[in-house]
Write a protein that holds these residues in place. Structure first.
Motif, PDB file in Angstrom:
ATOM      1  N   VAL A  79      48.711  31.713  32.738  1.00 25.94           N
ATOM      2  CA  VAL A  79      48.587  31.002  33.964  1.00 25.94           C
ATOM      3  C   VAL A  79      47.473  31.433  34.873  1.00 25.94           C
ATOM      4  CG1 VAL A  79      51.042  30.566  33.920  1.00 25.94           C
ATOM      5  CG2 VAL A  79      50.083  32.471  35.049  1.00 25.94           C
ATOM      6  N   ASP A  80      47.019  32.796  34.706  1.00 21.62           N
ATOM      7  CA  ASP A  80      46.003  33.321  35.755  1.00 21.62           C
ATOM      8  C   ASP A  80      45.167  34.307  35.039  1.00 21.62           C
ATOM      9  OD1 ASP A  80      44.480  34.528  37.739  1.00 21.62           O
ATOM     10  OD2 ASP A  80      46.429  34.917  39.114  1.00 21.62           O
ATOM     11  N   LEU A  81      43.930  34.200  34.827  1.00 25.21           N
ATOM     12  CA  LEU A  81      42.987  35.275  34.156  1.00 25.21           C
ATOM     13  C   LEU A  81      42.911  36.385  34.981  1.00 25.21           C
ATOM     14  CD1 LEU A  81      40.189  33.226  32.587  1.00 25.21           C
ATOM     15  CD2 LEU A  81      42.163  34.142  31.509  1.00 25.21           C
ATOM     16  N   ASP A  82      42.998  36.274  36.376  1.00 23.94           N
ATOM     17  CA  ASP A  82      42.891  37.576  37.272  1.00 23.94           C
ATOM     18  C   ASP A  82      44.052  38.414  37.020  1.00 23.94           C
ATOM     19  OD1 ASP A  82      40.356  36.609  38.293  1.00 23.94           O
ATOM     20  OD2 ASP A  82      41.241  35.671  40.019  1.00 23.94           O
ATOM     21  N   ARG A  83      44.992  37.639  36.860  1.00 21.80           N
ATOM     22  CA  ARG A  83      46.256  38.506  36.738  1.00 21.80           C
ATOM     23  C   ARG A  83      46.358  39.420  35.319  1.00 21.80           C
ATOM     24  NH1 ARG A  83      52.206  35.348  36.681  1.00 21.80           N
ATOM     25  NH2 ARG A  83      53.384  36.853  35.537  1.00 21.80           N
ATOM     26  N   VAL A  84      45.631  38.564  34.232  1.00 22.56           N
ATOM     27  CA  VAL A  84      45.569  39.237  33.066  1.00 22.56           C
ATOM     28  C   VAL A  84      44.544  40.356  33.103  1.00 22.56           C
ATOM     29  CG1 VAL A  84      44.622  38.840  30.795  1.00 22.56           C
ATOM     30  CG2 VAL A  84      46.027  37.045  31.635  1.00 22.56           C
ATOM     31  N   GLU A  85      43.294  40.144  33.825  1.00 17.68           N
ATOM     32  CA  GLU A  85      42.234  41.043  33.790  1.00 17.68           C
ATOM     33  C   GLU A  85      42.933  42.473  34.439  1.00 17.68           C
ATOM     34  OE1 GLU A  85      37.589  41.541  34.255  1.00 17.68           O
ATOM     35  OE2 GLU A  85      38.631  39.925  35.668  1.00 17.68           O
ATOM     36  N   ARG A  86      43.398  42.277  35.571  1.00 16.88           N
ATOM     37  CA  ARG A  86      43.947  43.261  36.385  1.00 16.88           C
ATOM     38  C   ARG A  86      44.775  44.314  35.622  1.00 16.88           C
ATOM     39  NH1 ARG A  86      44.866  40.353  40.331  1.00 16.88           N
ATOM     40  NH2 ARG A  86      47.003  39.568  40.122  1.00 16.88           N
ATOM     41  N   HIS A  87      45.795  43.582  35.019  1.00 16.50           N
ATOM     42  CA  HIS A  87      46.805  44.310  34.290  1.00 16.50           C
ATOM     43  C   HIS A  87      46.169  44.943  33.017  1.00 16.50           C
ATOM     44  CE1 HIS A  87      50.615  45.577  32.265  1.00 16.50           C
ATOM     45  NE2 HIS A  87      50.135  45.154  31.009  1.00 16.50           N
ATOM     46  N   LEU A  88      45.308  44.338  32.403  1.00 14.50           N
ATOM     47  CA  LEU A  88      44.457  45.005  31.173  1.00 14.50           C
ATOM     48  C   LEU A  88      43.806  46.404  31.803  1.00 14.50           C
ATOM     49  CD1 LEU A  88      43.059  41.949  29.214  1.00 14.50           C
ATOM     50  CD2 LEU A  88      45.000  43.260  28.533  1.00 14.50           C
ATOM     51  N   LYS A  89      43.064  46.263  32.764  1.00 17.19           N
ATOM     52  CA  LYS A  89      42.336  47.295  33.432  1.00 17.19           C
ATOM     53  C   LYS A  89      43.227  48.357  33.659  1.00 17.19           C
ATOM     54  CE  LYS A  89      38.255  44.931  34.806  1.00 17.19           C
ATOM     55  NZ  LYS A  89      37.388  44.646  35.779  1.00 17.19           N
ATOM     56  N   GLU A  90      44.299  48.050  34.488  1.00 21.56           N
ATOM     57  CA  GLU A  90      45.664  49.126  34.808  1.00 21.56           C
ATOM     58  C   GLU A  90      45.977  49.975  33.419  1.00 21.56           C
ATOM     59  OE1 GLU A  90      48.383  47.078  36.558  1.00 21.56           O
ATOM     60  OE2 GLU A  90      47.320  46.876  38.629  1.00 21.56           O
ATOM     61  N   GLY A 150      40.143  47.593  27.301  1.00 21.12           N
ATOM     62  CA  GLY A 150      38.818  47.125  27.767  1.00 21.12           C
ATOM     63  C   GLY A 150      38.736  45.596  27.435  1.00 21.12           C
ATOM     64  N   VAL A 151      38.044  44.968  28.357  1.00 20.05           N
ATOM     65  CA  VAL A 151      37.650  43.582  28.284  1.00 20.05           C
ATOM     66  C   VAL A 151      36.226  43.240  27.922  1.00 20.05           C
ATOM     67  CG1 VAL A 151      37.301  41.493  29.644  1.00 20.05           C
ATOM     68  CG2 VAL A 151      39.020  43.215  30.154  1.00 20.05           C
ATOM     69  N   ALA A 152      36.152  42.724  26.519  1.00 19.42           N
ATOM     70  CA  ALA A 152      34.843  42.395  26.193  1.00 19.42           C
ATOM     71  C   ALA A 152      34.153  41.127  26.658  1.00 19.42           C
ATOM     72  CB  ALA A 152      34.926  42.329  24.570  1.00 19.42           C
ATOM     73  N   VAL A 153      34.935  40.231  26.988  1.00 18.53           N
ATOM     74  CA  VAL A 153      34.430  38.861  27.511  1.00 18.53           C
ATOM     75  C   VAL A 153      35.251  38.476  28.366  1.00 18.53           C
ATOM     76  CG1 VAL A 153      33.783  36.566  26.775  1.00 18.53           C
ATOM     77  CG2 VAL A 153      33.570  38.416  25.173  1.00 18.53           C
ATOM     78  N   ARG A 154      34.486  38.073  29.612  1.00 14.86           N
ATOM     79  CA  ARG A 154      35.340  37.198  30.776  1.00 14.86           C
ATOM     80  C   ARG A 154      34.352  36.200  31.137  1.00 14.86           C
ATOM     81  NH1 ARG A 154      38.728  37.461  35.371  1.00 14.86           N
ATOM     82  NH2 ARG A 154      38.769  35.226  36.040  1.00 14.86           N
ATOM     83  N   THR A 155      35.150  34.977  30.853  1.00 14.70           N
ATOM     84  CA  THR A 155      34.288  33.651  31.496  1.00 14.70           C
ATOM     85  C   THR A 155      35.263  32.912  32.303  1.00 14.70           C
ATOM     86  OG1 THR A 155      35.344  31.905  29.893  1.00 14.70           O
ATOM     87  CG2 THR A 155      33.331  33.265  29.130  1.00 14.70           C
ATOM     88  N   GLY A 156      34.941  31.802  32.838  1.00 13.93           N
ATOM     89  CA  GLY A 156      35.882  31.120  33.576  1.00 13.93           C
ATOM     90  C   GLY A 156      37.315  30.623  33.157  1.00 13.93           C
ATOM     91  N   GLU A 157      37.368  30.507  31.762  1.00 15.09           N
ATOM     92  CA  GLU A 157      38.549  30.255  31.048  1.00 15.09           C
ATOM     93  C   GLU A 157      39.287  31.142  30.166  1.00 15.09           C
ATOM     94  OE1 GLU A 157      37.304  26.466  29.322  1.00 15.09           O
ATOM     95  OE2 GLU A 157      37.737  25.267  31.179  1.00 15.09           O
ATOM     96  N   VAL A 158      38.279  32.182  29.730  1.00 16.29           N
ATOM     97  CA  VAL A 158      38.868  32.990  28.723  1.00 16.29           C
ATOM     98  C   VAL A 158      38.434  34.412  28.881  1.00 16.29           C
ATOM     99  CG1 VAL A 158      38.512  33.592  26.496  1.00 16.29           C
ATOM    100  CG2 VAL A 158      38.290  31.315  27.244  1.00 16.29           C
TER     101      VAL A 158
END
Length: 318
Positions: A267-278, A282-290
């Motif tokens: 539902v929300d990439l910001d939510r995903v990225e925040r939790h992964l970093k916590e 690591g995030v290898a790729v971040r776009t507007g949709e993926v």
């Protein structure tokens, strides 16, 4: 061909992805921490039915994630008749998947008639009129040979399986829970890397009745992709560009295909990225949709998270 001669079968549901790891305990802790999902050992099966004589009960765990039942295997523990059935791994990696089937004899004969090589659970060549049986059981079960089909695909009838959450009466894909740290709606698709998409499509479309729903570039992966809808899931068969991380992953298994990744609709990439970093993922790729994770910090898998499904996906209610 008359209706009487037409094979009668249905692939009802993706059984499970298989993931080979070096340590089941580490994987179980990771899924609990990152996906917020507990895992259950296969040994729980023996509470309702005893295992066949000599069959191991400590080699895998199952993790329910929305509409997917995820199977994690330690190959060193999967030993039948004194023989380890899968090669040991020095790093985690996705390996294969399969389906629950109605009309499994017809599926077997259809693939055989297409020239697809198959084996039983002990690796015995499946050459008869009927599929091989599970060790010590009357249940048919068989697997395609990667050199013939690209991957090791598994086929078995729908069985009572208490570790599969989706078999509960009336089960449907659940709404996103507020407690879900990743906000997963459902699985978007499974990615298989190949240099012979025609081989994969011979199995998936000609053999199993899947439908090509989309073809195009996957710029995030760096590949030309064909997407197939089959049963309750979508599968991406991607030909990766030379020099990409996907190409390197494919080359490690060539000439066979490589089960590379699983992407989730969220539902929300910001939510995903925040939790992964916590959680130190690591995030290898971040776009507007993926978002794509770094496999080095995510059990060897470049997990994908997307706010959209594949174009043409019939499961997309939007």
């Amino acid at each position: 061909m008359s209706d009487a001669d037409t094979p009668q079968f249905s692939l009802t549901r993706l059984y499970h992805p298989s993931h080979h790891v070096t340590d089941l305990d580490v994987a179980q802790v990771w899924f609990e921490r990152v996906f917020g999902r507990p895992s259950r050992p296969i040994a729980e099966m023996t509470k309702t039915a005893p295992a066949s004589e000599g069959y191991p009960t400590d080699y895998s765990t199952f993790t329910p994630i929305s509409d997917v039942l995820f199977d994690t295997i330690d190959p060193k523990r999967y030993v039948l008749d004194g023989v380890q059935q899968y090669a040991s791994v020095d790093r985690p990696h996705l390996k294969g998947f399969g389906w629950y089937v109605e009309g499994i004899v017809d599926v077997y004969r259809r693939l055989r008639d297409l020239g697809i090589s198959m084996v039983g659970q002990r690796g015995e060549v499946a050459a008869g009129e009927d599929p091989p049986l599970a060790p010590g059981s009357p249940m048919p079960i068989f697997f395609t040979v990667p050199g013939s089909a690209g991957l090791r695909y598994e086929f078995l009838p729908q069985i009572p399986f208490p570790l599969d959450h989706r078999l509960a009466p009336g089960w449907e894909v659940p709404p996103v829970s507020e407690d879900d740290p990743l906000g997963i709606e459902r699985c978007s698709h499974h990615t298989v890397l190949t240099d012979r998409p025609e081989r994969a499509l011979r199995v998936m479309v000609d053999g199993l009745g899947g439908t090509v729903i989309h073809q195009g570039r996957n710029e995030v992966l760096g590949a030309s992709s064909t997407y197939v809808h089959l049963a309750d899931a979508v599968f991406e068969y991607a030909v990766p560009d030379a020099g990409t991380a996907a190409y390197a992953d494919w080359a490690g298994a060539a000439p066979d295909d490589t089960y590379h990744a699983i992407t989730w609709k969220v539902v929300d990439l910001d939510r995903v990225e925040r939790h992964l970093k916590e959680q130190g993922v690591g995030v290898a790729v971040r776009t507007g949709e993926v978002i794509v994770t770094d496999p080095a910090s995510s059990l060897g898998i470049p997990w994908g998270f997307s706010t959209v499904l594949t174009p043409g996906d019939p499961r997309d209610a939007g």
